[in-house]
Motif scaffolding. Structure first.
Motif, mmCIF file in Angstrom:
data_model
loop_
_atom_site.group_PDB
_atom_site.id
_atom_site.type_symbol
_atom_site.label_atom_id
_atom_site.label_comp_id
_atom_site.label_asym_id
_atom_site.label_seq_id
_atom_site.Cartn_x
_atom_site.Cartn_y
_atom_site.Cartn_z
ATOM 1 N N THR A 19 0.770 -1.682 0.082
ATOM 2 C CA THR A 19 0.293 0.332 0.153
ATOM 3 C C THR A 19 0.971 1.295 0.403
ATOM 4 O OG1 THR A 19 -1.834 -1.905 1.002
ATOM 5 C CG2 THR A 19 -1.575 1.305 1.626
ATOM 6 N N GLU A 41 -7.697 -3.473 -2.659
ATOM 7 C CA GLU A 41 -7.295 -3.977 -0.837
ATOM 8 C C GLU A 41 -8.536 -4.272 -0.266
ATOM 9 O OE1 GLU A 41 -3.530 -3.795 0.981
ATOM 10 O OE2 GLU A 41 -3.997 -1.680 0.896
ATOM 11 N N GLN A 43 -9.044 -4.493 2.924
ATOM 12 C CA GLN A 43 -9.095 -3.160 4.130
ATOM 13 C C GLN A 43 -9.102 -1.887 3.872
ATOM 14 O OE1 GLN A 43 -6.834 -5.531 3.651
ATOM 15 N NE2 GLN A 43 -4.792 -4.832 4.134
ATOM 16 N N SER A 45 -6.895 0.188 2.415
ATOM 17 C CA SER A 45 -6.033 1.454 3.691
ATOM 18 C C SER A 45 -5.817 2.096 2.797
ATOM 19 C CB SER A 45 -4.190 -0.247 3.814
ATOM 20 O OG SER A 45 -5.198 -1.286 4.185
HETATM 21 MG MG LIG Z 1 -1.692 -2.991 2.512
#
Ligand SMILES: [Mg+2]
Ligand SMILES: Nc1ncnc2c1ncn2[C@@H]1O[C@H](COP(=O)(O)OP(=O)(O)OP(=O)(O)O)[C@@H](O)[C@H]1O
Length: 187
Positions: A19, A41, A43, A45
Motif C-alpha cells: 500500500t 484491498e 481493508q 488502506s
Molecule cells: Mg496493504
C-alpha cells in the motif's frame, strides 16, 4: 492522448509495503501526469490513509475489487497512469489485475523469509502470466545496506526477476504520514 500505463503493486505476503508503495507512487507521479489509484484491498488502506489530505492529493482514487471490472482496467483512457493496490491473494481479482497490468511491482523487505515468499510468488503468480515485473526492495534499515545489496545480488544471480536499482529505506516518516493521514510528499 498516449496509452494509459497500468502499474500494479503485488506480493504474496502481507506487511511488505504494497500500500505504501502504491500510494507514494501515485502521489509522486501525479505531480506530472494524470493518475488514478485503484484501491482493491479488502481493508481499503489506501482510501483510509488518503481520506483526510484533500489539499495535497493530485490523483483520483477509486475503490474496485470486482474481478470483471478489474479485467477491463486496460480500457481506461483518461489517465496517463493507473496504479493498483492488490486484491486478495488467490482471488479472481488478483488474476485479472496481473493479466491486465503493463508492469507489476513486487515490493519486498530483504529478509530471508520475505525473499523465499517472493520467489514462490513470482513462480506461481507472475511467470505463468508473463507480465513484466520488477522487484522493489523496501523497508531497508540504514544499518543493513550491505545485507540489502547481498539480497539484490542473490535475486540477480538466481535470475528471479529484475530488481529496481534504487531501494526504499525504513523511515519513521512513512508510518507517521499514514497516522496523520497525509501523503509522504506533503509530510
Ligand atoms: Mg496493504
Ligand atoms: N519504507 C518504510 N519505512 C517505514 N515504515 C514503512 C515503510 N513502508 C511501509 N511501512 C510501514 O509498514 C507497515 C506495512 O506497510 P503497508 O501497509 O504498506 O504494507 P502492505 O503490504 O500493504 O500490508 P497488507 O498486506 O496488510 O496490506 C505499515 O505500518 C507502513 O506504515
Amino acid at each position: 492522448m498516449s496509452k494509459t500505463i497500468i502499474l500494479a503493486v503485488v506480493n504474496g505476503k502481507g506487511d511488505v509495503s504494497k500500500t505504501t508503495t502504491a500510494v507514494n507512487l501515485a502521489a509522486i507521479l501525479s505531480k506530472k501526469q494524470e493518475v488514478l489509484l485503484v484501491d482493491s484491498e479488502h481493508q481499503k488502506s489506501a482510501t483510509w490513509w488518503t481520506r483526510r489530505d484533500k489539499e495535497g492529493i493530485y490523483f483520483d482514487l477509486t475503490v474496485e475489487n470486482n474481478a470483471k471490472l478489474l479485467a477491463q482496467i486496460y480500457q481506461i483512457s483518461n489517465y496517463r497512469l493507473v496504479v493498483g493496490t492488490p486484491p486478495a491473494l488467490r482471488s479472481e481479482g488478483l488474476r485479472a489485475v496481473i493479466l491486465s497490468a503493463d508492469h507489476l511491482i513486487l515490493s519486498i523487505p530483504p529478509t530471508l523469509m520475505d525473499l523465499t515468499t517472493l520467489i514462490k510468488s513470482v513462480h506461481t503468480m507472475v511467470v505463468p502470466f508473463k507480465t513484466a515485473h520488477l522487484v522493489l526492495l523496501t523497508k531497508i534499515d540504514s544499518r543493513s545496506v550491505k545485507e540489502t545489496l547481498e539480497a539484490k545480488n542473490t535475486l540477480l544471480e538466481l535470475k528471479i526477476t529484475p530488481t529496481c536499482h534504487t531501494f526504499i529505506r525504513q523511515y519513521k516518516a512513512h508510518e507517521r504520514a499514514v497516522l496523520e493521514g497525509v501523503l509522504i510528499t506533503e509530510w
